[in-house]
Design an enzyme around this catalytic site. Structure first.
Site, PDB file in Angstrom:
ATOM      1  N   ASP A 151      19.248  21.265  58.885  1.00  0.00           N
ATOM      2  CA  ASP A 151      19.681  20.287  57.888  1.00  0.00           C
ATOM      3  C   ASP A 151      20.880  19.508  58.417  1.00  0.00           C
ATOM      4  OD1 ASP A 151      20.925  23.056  57.426  1.00  0.00           O
ATOM      5  OD2 ASP A 151      22.329  21.711  56.388  1.00  0.00           O
TER       6      ASP A 151
ATOM      7  N   ASN B  63      25.332  31.213  60.336  1.00  0.00           N
ATOM      8  CA  ASN B  63      26.459  31.129  61.263  1.00  0.00           C
ATOM      9  C   ASN B  63      26.247  31.945  62.536  1.00  0.00           C
ATOM     10  OD1 ASN B  63      27.596  29.547  59.318  1.00  0.00           O
ATOM     11  ND2 ASN B  63      29.179  31.030  58.694  1.00  0.00           N
TER      12      ASN B  63
END
Length: 348
Positions: free
Chosen positions: A252, A227
């Site tokens: 991803d 994050n």
């Protein structure tokens, strides 16, 4: 003054100083008679006249005004030739001012004072100097193509600049081989094939420099967790002056089927927190290419956070390994052929 048997100019100057009367030829018809009547005087009288002129420098200004109509007839050279002594500064200034008062007058001036002034003025008004300046400026104009070639050289240097290749994931052994760390998997394979050591910690990321497909690259795995990936990526991009066009991100993607690879030249974050952080740290710019590896969505009611932190199953591992090799080939194609050709499907 009437008894001085000297030259015409000396007689005229002395008459003006002594009597205040201009005795120049055009002003008085007596001038010629006086000159003829005093043609045999001693040269000493000339020196006396020069002494008189030297001690009456304050009258030089009035002398110039009195003789301004006949400035061309004033020849200090004739006076100086009759005396071994040099005229005073006041007489020289008066003679110079009188000679400059009429631009069209004849140039029978003294070779000392006026000629010095002309020599000082020659470099200012002379044509050859201006011609030399023009000749000097010609090579500068000729060198303009070189100046125009500088942007092209800068562009070529930018094309051959270093690429920053970033794999996204979470650091630590507990997150290895998880779905969210597929970016780390691709980067590790790139480093292994290029023999690049990525154990150096710099700007909050594990980095390694080297060459890949003949291009300088900086491989990076942010150690700030997914994050906050933008903290390390933004710092590295600024430090190494990497433009967004040479920042390649490996991540991803939940919306792609398992092991499917997709190259996008730019775009939004698509809900991916790692891409969101990078875009924020780049000042809102999303114009960087990214390679996405599909991990699929969970079945049932499994939360997304739990699903992405799960490792791949044994049945999924072979497909993921193929996808990793496909990503490596895609990265080499981007560095070799360019982003446009690689996006069109061309491979090395």
């Amino acid at each position: 003054a009437r008894q001085l048997r000297v030259s015409d100019t000396t007689f005229s100057l002395c008459s003006a100083l002594m009597g205040g009367v201009c005795c120049c030829g055009p002003c008085s018809p007596r001038f010629e008679r006086k000159r003829q009547s005093t043609s045999g005087a001693s040269p000493d009288l000339g020196r006396r006249a020069m002494n008189l002129l030297g001690h009456t420098g304050r009258l030089a200004g009035g002398l110039c005004k009195a003789l301004r109509l006949q400035a061309g007839a004033i020849t200090p050279a004739r006076v100086l030739a009759m005396s071994k002594r040099t005229a005073s500064g006041a007489f020289a200034d008066a003679a110079g001012a009188a000679s400059l008062s009429r631009p069209n007058s004849s140039s029978a001036a003294s070779p000392q004072q006026p000629s010095n002034k002309r020599r000082r003025l020659q470099p200012v008004a002379a044509g050859p100097s201006a011609a030399q300046t023009t000749v000097t400026s010609t090579p500068k104009a000729a060198s303009s193509p070189k100046a125009q070639a500088k942007p092209q050289a800068a562009k070529a240097e930018d094309d051959g600049g270093m690429w920053l290749i970033v794999g996204l994931g979470n650091p630590g052994a507990m997150y290895e081989n998880t779905r969210h760390n597929v970016g780390f998997m691709v980067l590790d394979e790139l480093a292994r094939q290029a023999s690049i050591d990525c154990r150096k910690l710099e700007k909050g990321a594990a980095v390694g420099r080297g060459e890949l497909a003949g291009r300088p690259v900086l491989l990076a795995k942010p150690a700030t967790f997914m994050n906050n990936s933008g903290e390390a990526v933004g710092a590295l991009a600024r430090f190494y002056r990497v433009s967004p066009g040479r920042l390649l991100v490996l991540a991803d993607d939940l919306d792609l089927p398992l092991a499917q690879v997709r190259l996008r030249q730019k775009g939004g974050h698509g809900g991916h927190n790692g891409l969101r952080s990078i875009i924020d740290r780049l000042g809102g710019s999303s114009d960087f290419p990214r390679i996405k590896v599909g991990i699929g969505r969970p079945t049932g009611h499994m939360p997304i956070a739990s699903y992405v932190l799960q490792p791949f199953s044994k049945s999924e591992r072979p497909e993921v390994e193929v996808a990793v090799q496909e990503c490596v080939t895609l990265v080499r194609s981007i560095l070799t052929l360019g982003l446009e050709k690689a996006a069109s499907g061309q491979r090395v």
